[in-house]
Design an enzyme around this catalytic site. Structure first.
Site, PDB file in Angstrom:
ATOM      1  N   SER A 126      10.556  -8.193  -9.799  1.00 53.46           N
ATOM      2  CA  SER A 126      11.073  -8.842  -8.500  1.00 53.46           C
ATOM      3  C   SER A 126      12.414  -9.790  -8.646  1.00 53.46           C
ATOM      4  CB  SER A 126      10.419  -9.423  -6.803  1.00 53.46           C
ATOM      5  OG  SER A 126      10.849 -10.034  -5.974  1.00 53.46           O
ATOM      6  N   TYR A 150       2.520 -14.345  -4.136  1.00 50.30           N
ATOM      7  CA  TYR A 150       3.277 -13.293  -4.735  1.00 50.30           C
ATOM      8  C   TYR A 150       4.118 -13.282  -5.612  1.00 50.30           C
ATOM      9  CZ  TYR A 150       6.879  -9.552  -4.266  1.00 50.30           C
ATOM     10  OH  TYR A 150       7.703  -8.810  -4.243  1.00 50.30           O
ATOM     11  N   LYS A 154       4.097 -11.766  -9.559  1.00 51.69           N
ATOM     12  CA  LYS A 154       4.724 -10.800  -9.939  1.00 51.69           C
ATOM     13  C   LYS A 154       4.832 -11.641 -11.349  1.00 51.69           C
ATOM     14  CE  LYS A 154       5.098  -7.196  -7.733  1.00 51.69           C
ATOM     15  NZ  LYS A 154       5.394  -6.517  -7.588  1.00 51.69           N
TER      16      LYS A 154
END
Ligand code: NAD
Ligand code: UFG
Length: 351
Positions: A126, A150, A154
Site C-alpha cells: 500500500s 495496519y 504492510k
C-alpha cells in the site's frame, strides 16, 4: 499449460475484480478466503461473470494444514496475496489482531509456499508504507515510515519479503503498492461492500448519494492543496486488477528468460511497484465529479482533520509503465460512474 494461481483474499473487493481479469487473461485460479470481510455471494457473482464456477476454498491463511492440503493438490505457478485486514482505525484499537492476521498469516503462507517450492508472489502492499511523503509524486525509492499498526503490518511484510529474497535467490516477489482503489466492475455485479459505516471517501460518498447516510464529513479544509481538502491518487479497481495480470506476466517472462540463460541469472528478488495514476484529485473535486455522473447532490460539512491523515499523496507511475508495461486508463468520471452503477444496483451490497 495455463498457469495456475492461488488467490488469497480473492473474495474481497480488489481480489474479486482481479479474479475476472486473470480469467480473461487465461490464468487458472483457485480462491482462498476466510470470508471475514467478504461473502459467498461475491464468489457466486464472479462465477456468473466468467461463465463457470470458480474453485473456492473457505479457509484462513493462518491454517497451515489446510494450506498444505491445497498446495499438495494443485501445481501453482504462484500466489497473489490479497488476504489481510485493512481498517486503519480498527488496527489502532486491535493491534494484535492486525499483526497476527497480516504478518503471522503471511509468514505462515510463505512457509507453506517454501515447503511446496512455489516461490512466485504478488503481494498487496500500500501507499501507506510511504507515510507522510517528503516529495511528490512518490516513487518507489521514497523513504518508508508508518504510524499505525495496519501500515506497520504492510511495512513489516515488505521487510520480510526483502530478507527472504536475500536468503534465497529462487524467490520472485512483486509488492504492488496501491494508491486509492475505487470504482467497480462495469457490469455493476461486483464492487466494494463495506460491512459497517465506510471509512473511505468513495464508498461514503456513494452511500450519501443513495440516501443511506445523511451527509459527508470532510476531514479538514485547511490543507495546502488546490482547495484546502486532501488530495489522493484514486485508481479504478479494474485498472488495478489489470496491474496484477501485468505483474504475473512479468514474473512469468523473467522466469522463462532465466531458464534460457546459461550464465547471467537475473531473478526478480523483491520488486516494489506503485500502482497509481500519477494524478491527484481533491476531496471536493471527487464530490463534484460524483454529483455530475449521479445527478445527486452530496450534502457535506467541514470538520477537523482526521488524525493520521496526510495532505497529498500521488504516485510516480513510471516504474509500472516501464517494467510491467502497464498504466491506468480509466478516468475519475469512469470511477464515479461505475461506483454509482454498483451502488444503485446493490443498495445493500451483496446482501
Ligand atoms: P477486502 O477486505 O475487500 O479483501 C480482503 C480479503 O481477505 C477479504 O475477502 C477477507 O475475507 C480476506 N481475509 C482477511 N484475512 C484473511 C485470512 N486470515 N485468511 C483468509 N482470508 C482473509 O480488502 P481489499 O480492499 O480487497 O484489499 C485487498 C488487499 O489490498 C489487502 O491486503 C489490503 O490491505 C490491500 N490494500 C487495500 C487498499 C484499499 O484501499 N482497498 C489499499 C492498499 C492496499
Ligand atoms: N475523507 C473525508 N471524509 C471521509 C473519508 C475520507 O474527508 O468520510 C478524506 C480523507 O481525509 C482523505 C481522503 O478523503 O483526505 C481520502 O481518504 P480515504 O480514507 O478514502 O483514503 P486514505 O488515503 O486515507 O487511505 C486509504 C486506505 C489506506 C491506504 C491508503 C493508501 O484507507 O488503508 O488509502 O492506499 F493505505
Amino acid at each position: 499449460m495455463k498457469n495456475k494461481v492461488l488467490i488469497t483474499g480473492g473474495a474481497g473487493y480488489i481480489g474479486s475484480h482481479t479474479c475476472i481479469a486473470l480469467h480473461e487473461a487465461d490464468y487458472d485460479i483457485v480462491v482462498y478466503d476466510n470470508l471475514s470481510n467478504s461473502s459467498r455471494e461475491a464468489i457466486n457473482r464472479i462465477s456468473t461473470l466468467i461463465g463457470q464456477n470458480i474453485e473456492f476454498v473457505e479457509g484462513d491463511i493462518r491454517d497451515t494444514e489446510l494450506l498444505r492440503k491445497i498446495f499438495a493438490s494443485h501445481e501453482f505457478f504462484g500466489v497473489i496475496h490479497f488476504a489481510g485486514l485493512k481498517a486503519v482505525g480498527e488496527s489502532v484499537a486491535k493491534p494484535l489482531l492486525y499483526y497476527n492476521n497480516n504478518v503471522s498469516g503471511t509468514i505462515n503462507l510463505l512457509e507453506v509456499m517454501t515447503e511446496y517450492n512455489v516461490k512466485n508472489l504478488v503481494f498487496s502492499s500500500s501507499a501507506t508504507v510511504y507515510g507522510d511523503p517528503e516529495s511528490l509524486p512518490i516513487d518507489e525509492s521514497s523513504k518508508r515510515s508508518c504510524t499505525n499498526p495496519y501500515g506497520q503490518s504492510k511495512l513489516m511484510v515488505e521487510h520480510i519479503l526483502e530478507d527472504l529474497a536475500i536468503s534465497d535467490t529462487g524467490w520472485n516477489m512483486i509488492a504492488l503498492r496501491y494508491f486509492n482503489p475505487v470504482g467497480a466492475h462495469t457490469s455493476g455485479k461486483i464492487g466494494e461492500d463495506p460491512k459497517d459505516i465506510p471509512n473511505n471517501l468513495m464508498p461514503y460518498i456513494s452511500q450519501v448519494a443513495i440516501g443511506k447516510l445523511d451527509k459527508l464529513n470532510i476531514f479538514g479544509n485547511d490543507y495546502p492543496t488546490v482547495d484546502g481538502t486532501g488530495v489522493r491518487d484514486f485508481i479504478h479497481v479494474t485498472d488495478l486488477a489489470q496491474g496484477h495480470v501485468a505483474a504475473l506476466n512479468y514474473l512469468d517472462k523473467q522466469i522463462n528468460l532465466n531458464e534460457s540463460r546459461t550464465i547471467q541469472k537475473n531473478l526478480v528478488g523483491f520488486l516494489p511497484i506503485n500502482l497509481g495514476t500519477g494524478k491527484g484529485t481533491s476531496v471536493l473535486e471527487l464530490i463534484s465529479a460524483f454529483s455530475d455522473v449521479s445527478g445527486k447532490t452530496i450534502p457535506y460539512q467541514f470538520t477537523s482533520r482526521r488524525s493520521g491523515d496526510i495532505s497529498s499523496c500521488y504516485a510516480s507511475a513510471d516504474k509500472a509503465k516501464s517494467l510491467l508495461e502497464w498504466q491506468a486508463k480509466l478516468s475519475i468520471t469512469d470511477m464515479c460512474k461505475d461506483t454509482w452503477h454498483w451502488q444503485s444496483m446493490n443498495p445493500n451490497g451483496y446482501e
